[in-house]
Scaffold this active site. Structure first.
Site, PDB file in Angstrom:
ATOM      1  N   ASP A  84       0.848  -1.199   0.000  1.00 52.69           N
ATOM      2  CA  ASP A  84       0.000   0.000   0.000  1.00 52.69           C
ATOM      3  C   ASP A  84       0.886   1.252   0.000  1.00 52.69           C
ATOM      4  OD1 ASP A  84      -2.399   1.427   0.194  1.00 52.69           O
ATOM      5  OD2 ASP A  84      -2.383   1.386   2.392  1.00 52.69           O
ATOM      6  N   HIS A 207      -9.407   5.123  -1.933  1.00 54.33           N
ATOM      7  CA  HIS A 207      -8.673   5.053  -0.659  1.00 54.33           C
ATOM      8  C   HIS A 207      -9.509   5.729   0.424  1.00 54.33           C
ATOM      9  CE1 HIS A 207      -4.461   3.755  -1.748  1.00 54.33           C
ATOM     10  NE2 HIS A 207      -5.085   3.752  -2.916  1.00 54.33           N
ATOM     11  N   GLY A 209     -11.375   4.450   2.881  1.00 54.07           N
ATOM     12  CA  GLY A 209     -12.726   3.881   2.985  1.00 54.07           C
ATOM     13  C   GLY A 209     -13.385   4.066   4.346  1.00 54.07           C
ATOM     14  N   ASN A 229     -10.215   0.740  -0.131  1.00 51.35           N
ATOM     15  CA  ASN A 229      -9.242   0.488   0.939  1.00 51.35           C
ATOM     16  C   ASN A 229      -9.785   0.881   2.305  1.00 51.35           C
ATOM     17  OD1 ASN A 229      -7.666   0.059  -1.299  1.00 51.35           O
ATOM     18  ND2 ASN A 229      -6.068   1.507  -0.729  1.00 51.35           N
ATOM     19  N   ASN A 231      -8.599   0.796   6.407  1.00 49.71           N
ATOM     20  CA  ASN A 231      -7.559   0.546   7.400  1.00 49.71           C
ATOM     21  C   ASN A 231      -8.002   1.012   8.787  1.00 49.71           C
ATOM     22  OD1 ASN A 231      -5.155   0.080   8.716  1.00 49.71           O
ATOM     23  ND2 ASN A 231      -4.091   1.823   7.861  1.00 49.71           N
ATOM     24  N   THR A 232      -8.206   2.317   8.940  1.00 45.22           N
ATOM     25  CA  THR A 232      -8.497   2.894  10.262  1.00 45.22           C
ATOM     26  C   THR A 232      -9.697   2.237  10.944  1.00 45.22           C
ATOM     27  OG1 THR A 232      -7.630   4.979   9.408  1.00 45.22           O
ATOM     28  CG2 THR A 232      -8.875   5.091  11.462  1.00 45.22           C
TER      29      THR A 232
END
Ligand code: 13P
Length: 287
Positions: A84, A207, A209, A229, A231-232
């Site tokens: 990434d 990105h 998301g 994407n 992540n957090t």
């Protein structure tokens, strides 16, 4: 066996759904994401930032862990292991280490240099049967210390990079990494529409998301986004569940301090978040 993200994204674009890229940080993250993908029969992309790669003791360790899990957990759905926001050097290191997909984030270079470096990496990835993602227009917010302004990509520049033969393209459309601020203006569908018109079949990547409202996600998918994407959001659900476990004093009861018990609520919380996203993105049953 790890696969390139090309097939799964071509199918997603044609079928008007999106495949989730979920970033991994450790064994629990990886296991939770893989088990959920298998249970829901969804293709999945495991994202590894350069910082997370370092944290997990380097790209070779990551490749070893993921390949081991695919075999030992009996994972049958398509799984891509993807760098990434890779630097040029990071991309080369992941190609060597056995990743099946890379992102080269050349968005901070002048467009000519972004083009030259992307071209070189496209040739290497083609030769190895790997997928490659490029980025135009920096994605805002902070990720691993890299702060972007959340700009909207120039559709002509997107076409220029798409024409280099990348597998998928991340275009900035006002999205940012991490939590969205109260006064966020929302995604620029005008930009997305213009990018898709010029790039045609190219799977587009969204990105940041985490925290994008469901209706905006659905609209983005209808306008050509085929990879999203996240992540957090997994980090927040993991932290929340772990905090509740500790605050309830469960680590002090019996063998509650055993990491296999202490990390279990967080790992389950990641599974729930991944499931929710796969259902929203429409990738369930598409493996
Ligand atoms: P979030 O952390 O906002 O979900 O963004 C993830 C991402 O875009 C990784 O590249």
């Amino acid at each position: 066996m790890l696969v390139s993200a090309k097939d799964m994204l071509t199918k997603a674009k044609a079928g008007k759904y999106a495949v989730g890229q979920f970033n991994i940080n450790n064994l629990e993250w990886t296991k939770s994401i893989l088990l959920t993908a298998e249970e829901l029969k969804s293709p999945v992309i495991l994202g590894v930032s350069e910082g997370a790669g370092k944290y997990m003791c380097g790209y070779k360790t990551v490749v070893g862990m993921v390949n081991g899990m695919l075999e030992e957990l009996g994972i049958t759905v398509p799984v891509a292991l993807h760098l990434d926001h890779g630097s040029y050097e990071g991309a080369k290191a992941c190609i060597e280490a056995g990743f099946s997909s890379i992102m080269f984030d050349g968005s901070h270079y002048p467009i000519e240099e972004n083009v030259a470096k992307t071209k070189e990496l496209v040739a290497i990835c083609n030769e190895k049967g790997m997928s490659i993602e490029a980025e135009v227009g920096s994605i805002g917010g902070e990720e691993d210390g890299v702060v972007g302004a959340g700009e909207c990509a120039d559709p002509e520049e997107c076409k220029m990079i798409a024409d280099l033969g990348v597998t998928m393209l991340a275009a900035g459309i006002g999205n940012i990494h991490g939590k969205y601020p109260e006064n966020w203006a929302g995604l620029s569908f005008e930009t997305l529409d213009a990018v898709q018109k010029l790039t045609g079949d190219m799977p587009l990547v969204l990105h940041g998301g985490t925290g994008i409202p469901e209706d905006m996600i659905q609209k983005a998918i209808s306008l050509g986004v085929s990879k999203i994407n996240v992540n957090t959001e997994c980090q927040l659900s993991f932290a929340d569940a772990t905090r509740k476990y500790i605050e309830a004093g469960k680590d002090l009861e019996g063998k509650g301090f055993d990491p296999r018990k202490l990390l279990a609520p967080g790992a389950d919380a990641i599974k729930a978040t991944v499931k929710e996203k796969m259902e929203l993105f429409g990738s369930v049953g598409k493996a």
